[in-house]
Design a protein around this motif. Structure first.
Motif, PDB file in Angstrom:
ATOM      1  N   ALA A   1       0.797  -1.822   0.283  1.00  0.00           N
ATOM      2  CA  ALA A   1      -0.108   0.322  -0.001  1.00  0.00           C
ATOM      3  C   ALA A   1       0.813   0.755  -0.102  1.00  0.00           C
ATOM      4  N   GLN A   2       2.369   0.975   0.706  1.00  0.00           N
ATOM      5  CA  GLN A   2       2.800   2.557   1.175  1.00  0.00           C
ATOM      6  C   GLN A   2       3.941   2.810  -0.356  1.00  0.00           C
ATOM      7  N   ILE A   3       4.121   0.995  -1.121  1.00  0.00           N
ATOM      8  CA  ILE A   3       4.618   1.512  -2.538  1.00  0.00           C
ATOM      9  C   ILE A   3       3.881   2.178  -3.542  1.00  0.00           C
ATOM     10  N   ALA A   4       2.538   1.089  -3.409  1.00  0.00           N
ATOM     11  CA  ALA A   4       1.068   2.039  -4.488  1.00  0.00           C
ATOM     12  C   ALA A   4       1.006   3.692  -4.199  1.00  0.00           C
ATOM     13  N   GLU A   5       1.127   4.013  -2.617  1.00  0.00           N
ATOM     14  CA  GLU A   5       1.057   5.356  -2.754  1.00  0.00           C
ATOM     15  C   GLU A   5       1.498   6.133  -3.329  1.00  0.00           C
ATOM     16  N   ARG A   6       2.623   6.130  -2.584  1.00  0.00           N
ATOM     17  CA  ARG A   6       4.240   6.480  -3.143  1.00  0.00           C
ATOM     18  C   ARG A   6       4.570   7.002  -4.869  1.00  0.00           C
ATOM     19  N   ALA A   7       3.843   5.846  -5.400  1.00  0.00           N
ATOM     20  CA  ALA A   7       3.983   5.961  -6.965  1.00  0.00           C
ATOM     21  C   ALA A   7       3.137   6.486  -7.675  1.00  0.00           C
ATOM     22  N   GLY A   8       1.852   6.702  -6.416  1.00  0.00           N
ATOM     23  CA  GLY A   8       0.770   7.368  -7.075  1.00  0.00           C
ATOM     24  C   GLY A   8      -0.107   6.434  -8.604  1.00  0.00           C
ATOM     25  N   VAL A   9      -0.478   5.387  -7.458  1.00  0.00           N
ATOM     26  CA  VAL A   9      -1.771   4.283  -8.495  1.00  0.00           C
ATOM     27  C   VAL A   9      -2.271   3.250  -6.766  1.00  0.00           C
ATOM     28  N   THR A  10      -2.884   2.532  -7.747  1.00  0.00           N
ATOM     29  CA  THR A  10      -4.047   2.027  -6.890  1.00  0.00           C
ATOM     30  C   THR A  10      -2.603   0.607  -6.158  1.00  0.00           C
TER      31      THR A  10
END
Length: 188
Positions: free
Chosen positions: A31-40
């Motif tokens: 979830a943190q990775i997706a958030e940082r990357a700006g994706v779901t």
């Protein structure tokens, strides 16, 4: 969140490596990775089955390029000359993002035993691709295995030098590392 913005895979890799280096592999969530990357999170899982696989993003393509370069080397090329052709071919696919990723990836790997293990498996797989391509050229197994391992070591050493350099071309660094290793074998 921009769901369809291009470059999601690259952004996920960069976000993960940065988070792994900042807070550790184990403490970093998908979830943190997706958030940082700006994706779901679902976009993450369309690109990667789990966070371990981020480390080996592009490994199959790189192994294929190494093997193709070996296969396409001139007919009279010796094993290390064929490996050099593979290194040149694979180096051509490495761009500025790959160079920028080098030091960050190194820090993330150094901080995690699990990532160190995954990185070692990646190296084994890429050396096997070189070895297999050499065997297909008629190089004896033991010679092909040694040349494949030297090629992989040269790629890693060249990549490390390139990631700290100010130029855009990985090939000269990988080829210089191969030449250095070749010379070192004379001292064995």
């Amino acid at each position: 969140m921009a769901r369809w913005e291009p470059g999601a895979r690259e952004r996920l890799v960069l976000a993960a490596v940065d988070l792994f280096a900042e807070q550790g592999y184990d403490a970093t969530t998908v979830a943190q990775i997706a958030e940082r990357a700006g994706v779901t999170k679902s976009t993450f899982f369309r690109h990667f089955p789990d966070k371990r696989e981020l480390l080996v993003a592009g490994q199959e393509a790189l192994s294929r390029l190494l093997a193709e370069g070996v296969a396409e080397a001139p007919a009279g090329a010796g094993p290390l000359e064929a490996v050099a052709a593979g290194l040149e071919r694979a180096s051509g696919a490495m761009g500025p993002m790959n160079r920028e990723l080098g030091p960050r990836m190194k820090a993330a790997i150094a901080a995690s035993a699990e990532l160190q293990e995954r990185d070692a498996l990646k190296s084994v797989s890429m050396a096997a691709a070189l070895t297999g391509a050499l065997v297909a050229r008629g190089v004896p197994d033991a010679t092909a295995a040694l040349a494949g391992e030297l090629g992989m070591l040269a790629f890693k050493r060249g990549y490390a030098a390139w990631s700290e350099a100010a130029d855009d071309d990985l090939a000269p660094h990988a080829l210089a590392a191969l030449a250095e290793l070749r010379a070192a074998t004379a001292a064995l």
